[in-house]
Design a protein around this motif. Structure first.
Motif, PDB file in Angstrom:
ATOM      1  N   THR A 127       0.828  -1.211   0.000  1.00 56.98           N
ATOM      2  CA  THR A 127       0.000   0.000   0.000  1.00 56.98           C
ATOM      3  C   THR A 127       0.860   1.259   0.000  1.00 56.98           C
ATOM      4  O   THR A 127       0.390   2.331  -0.395  1.00 56.98           O
TER       5      THR A 127
ATOM      6  N   ARG B  87      -9.822  10.931  -2.343  1.00 58.83           N
ATOM      7  CA  ARG B  87      -9.562   9.505  -2.568  1.00 58.83           C
ATOM      8  C   ARG B  87      -8.312   9.063  -1.802  1.00 58.83           C
ATOM      9  O   ARG B  87      -8.296   7.972  -1.233  1.00 58.83           O
TER      10      ARG B  87
ATOM     11  N   LEU C 182      -9.228   8.740   1.856  1.00 57.04           N
ATOM     12  CA  LEU C 182      -9.937   7.493   2.113  1.00 57.04           C
ATOM     13  C   LEU C 182      -8.973   6.315   2.126  1.00 57.04           C
ATOM     14  O   LEU C 182      -9.052   5.434   2.996  1.00 57.04           O
ATOM     15  N   PHE C 183      -8.050   6.292   1.167  1.00 58.70           N
ATOM     16  CA  PHE C 183      -7.079   5.198   1.096  1.00 58.70           C
ATOM     17  C   PHE C 183      -6.221   5.155   2.358  1.00 58.70           C
ATOM     18  O   PHE C 183      -6.007   4.089   2.941  1.00 58.70           O
TER      19      PHE C 183
ATOM     20  N   GLN D  98      -8.190   3.764   5.305  1.00 60.51           N
ATOM     21  CA  GLN D  98      -8.316   2.311   5.262  1.00 60.51           C
ATOM     22  C   GLN D  98      -6.969   1.633   5.497  1.00 60.51           C
ATOM     23  O   GLN D  98      -6.896   0.573   6.130  1.00 60.51           O
TER      24      GLN D  98
ATOM     25  N   ILE E 277     -11.708  -4.992   2.204  1.00 61.73           N
ATOM     26  CA  ILE E 277     -12.357  -3.706   1.920  1.00 61.73           C
ATOM     27  C   ILE E 277     -11.407  -2.792   1.157  1.00 61.73           C
ATOM     28  O   ILE E 277     -11.784  -2.151   0.168  1.00 61.73           O
ATOM     29  N   LEU E 278     -10.159  -2.730   1.604  1.00 60.64           N
ATOM     30  CA  LEU E 278      -9.176  -1.869   0.934  1.00 60.64           C
ATOM     31  C   LEU E 278      -8.966  -2.312  -0.509  1.00 60.64           C
ATOM     32  O   LEU E 278      -8.935  -1.495  -1.431  1.00 60.64           O
TER      33      LEU E 278
ATOM     34  N   LYS F 170     -11.006  -4.119  -2.455  1.00 59.90           N
ATOM     35  CA  LYS F 170     -12.210  -3.928  -3.259  1.00 59.90           C
ATOM     36  C   LYS F 170     -12.338  -2.480  -3.730  1.00 59.90           C
ATOM     37  O   LYS F 170     -12.798  -2.221  -4.839  1.00 59.90           O
ATOM     38  N   ASP F 171     -11.911  -1.552  -2.873  1.00 61.22           N
ATOM     39  CA  ASP F 171     -12.049  -0.128  -3.208  1.00 61.22           C
ATOM     40  C   ASP F 171     -10.928   0.383  -4.106  1.00 61.22           C
ATOM     41  O   ASP F 171     -11.115   1.339  -4.858  1.00 61.22           O
ATOM     42  N   PHE F 172      -9.737  -0.245  -4.042  1.00 62.10           N
ATOM     43  CA  PHE F 172      -8.579   0.358  -4.712  1.00 62.10           C
ATOM     44  C   PHE F 172      -7.808  -0.597  -5.635  1.00 62.10           C
ATOM     45  O   PHE F 172      -6.860  -0.156  -6.288  1.00 62.10           O
TER      46      PHE F 172
ATOM     47  N   GLU G 277      -6.734  -2.204  -8.781  1.00 61.99           N
ATOM     48  CA  GLU G 277      -6.897  -1.933 -10.206  1.00 61.99           C
ATOM     49  C   GLU G 277      -6.317  -3.098 -10.989  1.00 61.99           C
ATOM     50  O   GLU G 277      -5.208  -3.525 -10.732  1.00 61.99           O
TER      51      GLU G 277
END
Length: 483
Positions: free
Chosen positions: A417, A429, A432-433, A436, A475-476, A478-480, A482
């Motif tokens: 990360t 964004r 938020l990252f 998380q 969760i992290l 699924k959201d980020f 790519e």
């Protein structure tokens, strides 16, 4: 023929090709597949299986457009192995397709026969090779679709030199500025040495696999497994033979949530700035309360001084008791809002400070992963002692090993990360990252702390912590994540 008829004629049902991509292993249940953001369907194949797969595709294309298998193989290799697209392209514009695949030159000005080029004083039955300048009978000359004629000996020598240098499918014509490629049958017909032929075929197979978007060589040492997936995404692959774990898309170590290009930039930067970052690689720090030197011997960042029993964070040296609410500040880099107005030197110092902030945490989790391998070994030793003392069976203690494996999985994700955050633009964004990321980091450290001190009475609490940590990780991603 109308455009609609032509389009329908060149369409080949996708299901005709699905048979090439069906896994022999049991597929994941659809519900479970959708739950895990890293779910990825693939299979590990042997060389013989991939050769059969490629040969079937070559035969299919050869029959569809009525060309030789060697030419079909060249078309597939240069045009991305998509039979539907190649068939449509070929039927719409055969010459243009062959030019795109470098089978034919862009213009139709093919040189005239050699005999018409010879001066009257020479024997027209023995033209001269433009490479070796030797006169040979006409039947000793060969040419590709471009029409450039050379004697067989020169072709053979050219191919041998190229193969020895590791070149195979990109071998082209010897003509000046000619980009026409030599099909496989043309090359093999002119290579006389068995060892060179074997090398050419081996190198060509390597190139075919590399050019196929749904195939990837396992990067493990001395491993000949080839991974196949219908969806070429940046997902985690584990080789069934050597257990190497890598990214299917780029072939390097798996790096979610960071994308392939970003991790490449990050690793290059780390290599370039390694000397600058050396000072942060020390294993010791001073206790922030009693100032005694402490060595980190585990993966957990929740430290307890053996001298004064003070609990603190290894990364920021803050008090661990109030760390739960402040962990966001520990993992987050605080940008200087006025840096754009500072001098060039100040901006350079700020850039270095930012890089070192992320690099230190990246490197710290790398070391923690290595230390937690030792923790897993200690856990196994401890379980063996417990079993020998009749304090439960291996099954009773398996949850500790499961917890240690999950901890390594979560910390691995957390490690990657930091390159992601380093290159992110400031904004909602990124906030938020980082939130998380901080939540995941806090739960990982709690899990690590509990694993190192777990006993049978802690089983329920530990399993609850495992569920929380994995939930934060999912969760992290699924959201980020790519792909």
């Amino acid at each position: 023929m109308s455009a609609e008829d032509q389009d329908s004629e060149c369409e080949i049902e996708d299901e005709d090709y699905d048979n090439y991509y069906l896994s022999n292993e049991e597929e994941l249940e659809l519900a479970d597949y959708k739950k895990d953001p890293e779910s990825f369907q693939y299979e590990c194949l042997k060389v013989e299986e991939v050769e059969k797969l490629l040969n079937e595709l070559v035969e299919l294309l050869s029959l569809e457009i009525n060309v030789t298998p060697s030419l079909a193989k060249l078309l597939l290799h240069t045009l991305g192995w998509s039979i539907n697209e190649i068939v449509c392209m070929f039927r719409a514009d055969a010459h243009g397709t062959l030019v795109t695949a470098k089978v034919k030159p862009a213009n139709n000005n093919v040189p005239k026969p050699l005999m018409s080029h010879q001066p009257p004083s020479l024997n027209n039955n023995n033209p001269m090779c433009p490479v070796c300048y030797a006169h040979q009978p006409v039947e000793f000359f060969k040419a590709l679709a471009c029409g450039h004629q050379f004697c067989k000996e020169c072709w053979s020598s050219h191919f041998e030199v190229q193969v020895i240098e590791g070149v195979s499918t990109s071998i082209g014509c010897m003509g000046q500025d000619c980009i026409v490629l030599a099909p496989e049958d043309f090359v093999l017909a002119l290579i006389n040495k068995p060892n060179i032929r074997e090398k050419y075929q081996r190198f060509a197979f390597r190139d075919y696999v590399k050019s196929h978007p749904q195939l990837r060589f396992c990067p493990g040492p001395n491993c000949d497994i080839i991974v196949r997936s219908k969806e070429p995404m940046a997902k985690s692959v584990v080789c069934h033979q050597c257990k190497s774990r890598f990214c299917f898309k780029c072939g390097t170590d798996y790096h979610a949530p960071t994308d392939c290009e970003t991790i490449k930039r990050w690793l290059t930067k780390c290599a370039d700035d390694s000397e600058t970052a050396n000072y942060i690689s020390a294993h010791t720090k001073d206790c922030p309360k009693c100032h005694i030197c402490i060595e980190k011997n585990g993966g957990c960042n929740h430290m307890q001084c053996y001298n004064c029993k003070h609990d603190f964070c290894w990364m920021c040296l803050g008090d661990w008791k109030s760390h739960g609410s402040e962990y966001y500040e520990c993992s987050r880099y605080k940008e200087n809002p006025n840096i754009a107005y500072e001098s060039v030197h100040a901006q350079a110092r700020e850039a270095l400070k930012k890089y070192l902030h992320y690099y230190e945490r990246w490197e710290n989790h790398s070391k923690s992963l290595r230390l937690e391998e030792q923790t897993l070994t200690r856990i196994k030793d401890r379980i063996e002692v417990k079993v020998m003392e009749s304090s439960g069976t291996w099954i009773d203690w398996q949850y500790l090993i499961d917890a240690a494996n999950l901890l390594a999985k979560c910390r691995y994700t957390l490690k990657y990360t930091y390159p992601y955050a380093y290159y992110m633009e400031s904004g909602p964004r990124k906030e938020l990252f980082e939130y998380q990321q901080a939540q995941l980091e806090a739960e990982i450290e709690n899990l690590s702390w509990k694993i190192e001190r777990a006993e049978t009475t802690d089983r329920g609490d530990l399993q609850n912590q495992m569920d929380i940590a994995e939930k934060r990780r999912s969760i992290l991603l699924k959201d980020f994540l790519e792909v």
